[in-house]
Enzyme design. Structure first.
Site: not given
Ligand code: CDP
Length: 801
Positions: A234, A381-382, A757
Site C-alpha cells: 500500500q 478501513r479506518c 473508510e
C-alpha cells in the site's frame, strides 16, 4: 455545429461526473496483473515453518529431512539471519519484530524457518519436514493479566528496557502509556456532574482479510547490485526506503513495484517477515524468490486490527448537556508492537474520541501491552484508530441517553458542534476543519421517518411484554466525525519521513497526459478519479489522461494509500500540480492571442480573452504550442510536480441509521433498513463514492455482526479460516440506502475530503447500537461485539427475554 458549454463540459468527464471505472476493463476480464501472476526465469518459492505454540522456547531446529527432499534449495533460520543482523526488523511503531523466531516463539503461527524450493508444493512439503523441538512456556492471552506481578515475561529481548519508543514502560509486558487532555479539569467535571455513565466497551480483534493475501517476488541482480521487489504494497516508497536500509543497498538501486492489488484495507501497509526472507533468499541464491501467503497465514499472522478495551465515561447535566469525557484504553498489541501509526501517535488518532460533540473537557489514557498473539494493529478501513474512537463515543452517547431517559437523536442534536463553531478546536487537540452536523442529522431523521419508527418500536415493546411476539426491534443511530488525510508533516511521519503526498503530471505534445502518483490504489478507482480532477483543472478529457501508480522508479515519492488519505493529500497534490501547468498554459495562451496574460481567463477546455469569448485557444492548441512555439524565454514542455504537505487533516462526517428486527428465541436478526448519509465535501465521482460506501458498510456489518480473531486460553487462534471468520456474501449483506450533504473542506484545493473508510467507521457503531437499542428496554446497557446469532441469543437469555 459548435458544441454547447454543457457538451464541452460533459466531454471532459471531470469532477462530479459518474465516470465508469477505467480499471474495471481489465479487472472484470481477469486481466489484472497481480504479484502471483509474475513468473520469472529460475524463480524459486518460499514457505514458512510456523510455530504451533503461542509461547515456547525453541530447543532445536532440524532441517536435514527437509533439505534432503528433491527440489529444496535452502532452509533459513534465525541463526542464518543473525550474522547479517536481519533476525529482527524495525516496526513502524518503534519496536523490533523477529523476522524468524530467535530462541523463543511468541505467538501461534510465528515464522520459525523459511524453506526455499523449486516449486510451491515442494516448499510446503519441506516445511512439514522441518523438525522443531519446543519447550512450552505459559501463554499470556488476557491483556488484563499482562501487567500482573507474576505474568509470564514475553519479550526477553527487551526485558531490561525501561524506556520504550513512547516513553517509560511500567512493566516488562508494558509498551507505552499515552495520555492526552486535561486530567485535573476532567476529574473535577466528573465530581460535580449531575449524571455520569461508565462502561467497558471492547472492540474485539479482527482482521482486514483482503481478497488477495500478502505476497512478494524479490529479485537480486548481483552483477548490477540492484534489487527489484514486486509486492502487495500500500506504501511502495516506504517499503523501498526500509528495504534499502535493511539490505544496505543504496535506495536508487532498489526498485519497488506494486502491481494491481486485490484489496488492502490496512493489511498491506507494514513490512512482513516474508518480504525480508524473500530478499535474503534472493541475495543468497542469486535467483528470484516468490512468497505468497495462504489464507490461514494471512488471517492468523499478518496485521490484525482493533483489540482495544475502552473504559468510557461521560458526565452530563440533568437536561443532557455533556460536560466531560474520560477514557482509559487497554490496547492489546500482541507479541511485537507493529502498529501502523504515524511515529508520534502510539494510539493513532484515538484522541478524536470526543466525536461530533462540543465536550468542554476530556482526558484519554492508553496503555499498550504485549500478549502471546500475532502483532499488528492496523487501521482496517479506518484512519488510525478512528473506528475505536467513534465506537466509544457513539456507544457512550446511547448509554447516556438511556440513563437520562432521553431520545438519543435529541441528545446528539443538543451536543453537536454547531456549524458556526468551525474551525473547531476539540478538547483533545484537533482542529476540525468544517462541518454541518445538524443539517445532516435532520436530513437523515426526516428521510427514515424517525418518529414513526420510534412509535412502532414502542408498540412492539408493549406487544413483547404482553407475550404477543418474540421479536424485538432496534433502532441504531451513529453520527461520526472522521479524521483523514495524514499529514501534515509537522506532526505525522512514518520512520521519520513526513506524511506528504505527490503527483507528477506530464502533457505530451498531442494532448495525451500521464500522471504519476505517490499513492497506490488497491481497488479504490484511482485511475478513474485522479484523471477527473486533472480533466476539470486543465480542460483535457479524462479519457486522454493516464494515471500510473506503484512504480517507485517513475512515481514521485509518496507515503501511500491508507486511512483515506489519497484524496485529501495526493488528490490535493494533483490539483496543485495541474494548477502549475495551467499557469504556464495561461502564459502560452496569452502569447498566442497577443494579449497580456492577465487579460485571458480559463474557460472549460481552453483560455479566452476576457470580454472577447470568440478569441480563444483550446488546451489542445496550447499544449502543441508549448512544444512548438513557446513564448520567448520560456522553456518548452508542459509538466509539473507537487509534493503536497496538507495544512490540516480533513473531517468528513455522516449520519447513519439502522433498523433491525431480532428473534429472541434464535438470536437471528434481520437488517430491515440501513440508511447512510455521508458528507465528504466536494464529490469527485458520485458512483465511486457510492461503491466505497457499499463496500465499507459491508465490512462494518461483518465486523459488528461476527468477524473476529479469537484466541483460546492456550493462545490457539480461533477464526483463522473462512470456516470461522465471518465474510458476508451477497446472501447476508443488507440493502444499503445512500445519501449525502456537501460541506467542502476549506483548506483542500478542491474542497474534497476522504470517503473510503467513513462507512466502516460509522457503520460498526450503528449496527452495534441497533442490537443494543433492541435490548435496552430489558435493562441492558451494553452487549459486547461481535453480535453473532449465538451471542445475541445468549444476551437474550441472560436478560430473561
Ligand atoms: O485513500 P483511499 O483511496 O483509500 O480513499 P479516498 O481518498 O477516500 O478515495 C476513495 C475513492 O473515492 C477514490 O477513487 C476517490 O477519488 C473517491 N472519492 C471521491 O470521488 N470524492 C471524494 N470526495 C472522496 C473520494
Amino acid at each position: 455545429m459548435t458544441p454547447t458549454r454543457e457538451e464541452r463540459e460533459a466531454k471532459l468527464q471531470g469532477m462530479g461526473c459518474k465516470r465508469k471505472r477505467v480499471e474495471d476493463v481489465r479487472f472484470t476480464q481477469g486481466r489484472g496483473q497481480y504479484v502471483d501472476d509474475l513468473k520469472l526465469p529460475g524463480m524459486l518459492f518460499g514457505d514458512f515453518v510456523r510455530s504451533t505454540y503461542a509461547h515456547a522456547r525453541i530447543k532445536k531446529i532440524d532441517a536435514s529431512a527437509a533439505l534432503a527432499l528433491p527440489g529444496v534449495k535452502a532452509v533459513l533460520t534465525a541463526a542464518d539471519l543473525k550474522p547479517l543482523n536481519l533476525h529482527y526488523m524495525p516496526t513502524l511503531a518503534g519496536d523490533v519484530q523477529a523476522v524468524l523466531a530467535d530462541e523463543k516463539v511468541l505467538f501461534q503461527g510465528q515464522e520459525v524457518a523459511f524453506v526455499i524450493a523449486e516449486d510451491r508444493y515442494v516448499a510446503a512439503d519441506a516445511a512439514e519436514l522441518v523438525e522443531v523441538e519446543y519447550e512450552e512456556l505459559p501463554p499470556l492471552v488476557d491483556p488484563f493479566q499482562a501487567m500482573a506481578e507474576d505474568a509470564p515475561l514475553l519479550r526477553e529481548d527487551i526485558k531490561d528496557k525501561t524506556e520504550g519508543a513512547h516513553g517509560p514502560r511500567k512493566h516488562y509486558n508494558h509498551i507505552f502509556d499515552w495520555q492526552i487532555g486535561d486530567k485535573t479539569g476532567t476529574d473535577a467535571a466528573f465530581q460535580g456532574a449531575d449524571v455520569t455513565i461508565k462502561e467497558m466497551l471492547s472492540y474485539h480483534r479482527t482482521h482486514p482479510s483482503p481478497l488477495e493475501t500478502c505476497q512478494c517476488v524479490a529479485s537480486m541482480d548481483k552483477i548490477r547490485g540492484e534489487l527489484t521487489l514486486w509486492g502487495t504494497f500500500q506504501a511502495p516508497h516506504v517499503i523501498r526506503t526500509v528495504a534499502s536500509m535493511l539490505a544496505g543497498i543504496p535506495e536508487h538501486k532498489v526498485h519497488v513495484i506494486a502491481p494491481d492489488i486485490g484489496g488492502g484495507f490496512g493489511n498491506k501497509v507494514g513490512a512482513y517477515p516474508g518480504y525480508i526472507c524473500s530478499v535474503v533468499a534472493s541475495i543468497v541464491l542469486g535467483v528470484p524468490v516468490k512468497w505468497v501467503e495462504d489464507r490461514m497465514e494471512n488471517l492468523s499472522t499478518t496485521s490484525f486490527a482493533r483489540d482495544y478495551h475502552m473504559t468510557t465515561e461521560l458526565a452530563a447535566t440533568k437536561d443532557g448537556k455533556i460536560t466531560a469525557m474520560r477514557v482509559h484504553v487497554l490496547a492489546d498489541h500482541g507479541a511485537f508492537d507493529a502498529c501502523a501509526d504515524p511515529s508520534k501517535w502510539p494510539a493513532g488518532f484515538m484522541n478524536i474520541c470526543t466525536g461530533s460533540y462540543d465536550i468542554p473537557v476530556a482526558h484519554l489514557a492508553v496503555d499498550g501491552v504485549y500478549t502471546n498473539k500475532a502483532p499488528g494493529g492496523v487501521a482496517y478501513r479506518c484512519s488510525f484508530r478512528v473506528t475505536e474512537a467513534v465506537y466509544a463515543i457513539e456507544r457512550a452517547i446511547e448509554i447516556l441517553a438511556q440513563k437520562l431517559g432521553m431520545d438519543s437523536a435529541e441528545l446528539r442534536m443538543k451536543n453537536f458542534i454547531k456549524a458556526e463553531q468551525f474551525p473547531y478546536q476539540s478538547a483533545l487537540g484537533w482542529e476540525y476543519d468544517s462541518g454541518d452536523y445538524h443539517t445532516a442529522m435532520r436530513k437523515a431523521l426526516d428521510t427514515v421517518g424517525y418518529d414513526a419508527l420510534r412509535a412502532e418500536q414502542t408498540a412492539k415493546r408493549d406487544a413483547f411484554r404482553r407475550g404477543e411476539t418474540r421479536e424485538i426491534m432496534g433502532i441504531g443511530i451513529s453520527f461520526f466525525t472522521e479524521i483523514v488525510g495524514a499529514g501534515p508533516t509537522r506532526n505525522c511521519d512514518i520512520l521519520g519521513i513526513g506524511m506528504f503526498d505527490s503527483a507528477e503530471i506530464r502533457i505530451h505534445p498531442t494532448g495525451g497526459v500521464i500522471a504519476r502518483m505517490g499513492t497506490k490504489s488497491q481497488g479504490q478507482g484511482h485511475e478513474t478519479t485522479y484523471a477527473q480532477i486533472i480533466a476539470t483543472e486543465l480542460g483535457i478529457p479524462a479519457d486522454d489522461i493516464m494515471i500510473e501508480e506503484g512504480n517507485t522508479d517513475t512515481a514521485p515519492y509518496g507515503l501511500g494509500t491508507y486511512g483515506s488519505r489519497s484524496t485529501p493529500v495526493a488528490g490535493a497534490a494533483t490539483a496543485v500540480a495541474a494548477r502549475k501547468i495551467k499557469a504556464k498554459a495561461q502564459m502560452i495562451a496569452a502569447h498566442m492571442l497577443e494579449v497580456h496574460h492577465d487579460d485571458v481567463e480559463f474557460d472549460i477546455d481552453g483560455f479566452r480573452v476576457k470580454g472577447l469569448p470568440e478569441k480563444r485557444k483550446s488546451m489542445k492548441e496550447i499544449v502543441w504550442a508549448a512544444y512548438n512555439q513557446p513564448p520567448p524565454n520560456m522553456e518548452p514542455g508542459l509538466e509539473a510536480v507537487s509534493y503536497y504537505d496538507p495544512p490540516n487533516m480533513t473531517y468528513p462526517f455522516g449520519a447513519y441509521l439502522c433498523v433491525m428486527d431480532i428473534d429472541v428465541d434464535t438470536g437471528v436478526y434481520k437488517v430491515r433498513r440501513f440508511y447512510a448519509l455521508d458528507d465528504c465535501g466536494t464529490r469527485i465521482n458520485p458512483m465511486i463514492i457510492e461503491g466505497q460506501v457499499h463496500g465499507g458498510l459491508t465490512e462494518a456489518f461483518a465486523v459488528a455482526m461476527g468477524q473476529e480473531i479469537r484466541y483460546d486460553e492456550q493462545g490457539n487462534v480461533m477464526g483463522a479460516s473462512f470456516m470461522d471468520f465471518f465474510l458476508p456474501t451477497a446472501v447476508e449483506t443488507p440493502v444499503w440506502e445512500t445519501d449525502h450533504t456537501v460541506t467542502p473542506s476549506p483548506h483542500h484545493p478542491i474542497g474534497a475530503k476522504g470517503v473510503g473508510e467513513s462507512p466502516h467507521v460509522g457503520g460498526v457503531p450503528c449496527f452495534s447500537n441497533a442490537v443494543n437499542d433492541a435490548f435496552a428496554f430489558l435493562g441492558s446497557t451494553h452487549i459486547q461485539m461481535p453480535h453473532d446469532h449465538w451471542r445475541i441469543w445468549k444476551a437474550a437469555r441472560a436478560l430473561g427475554a
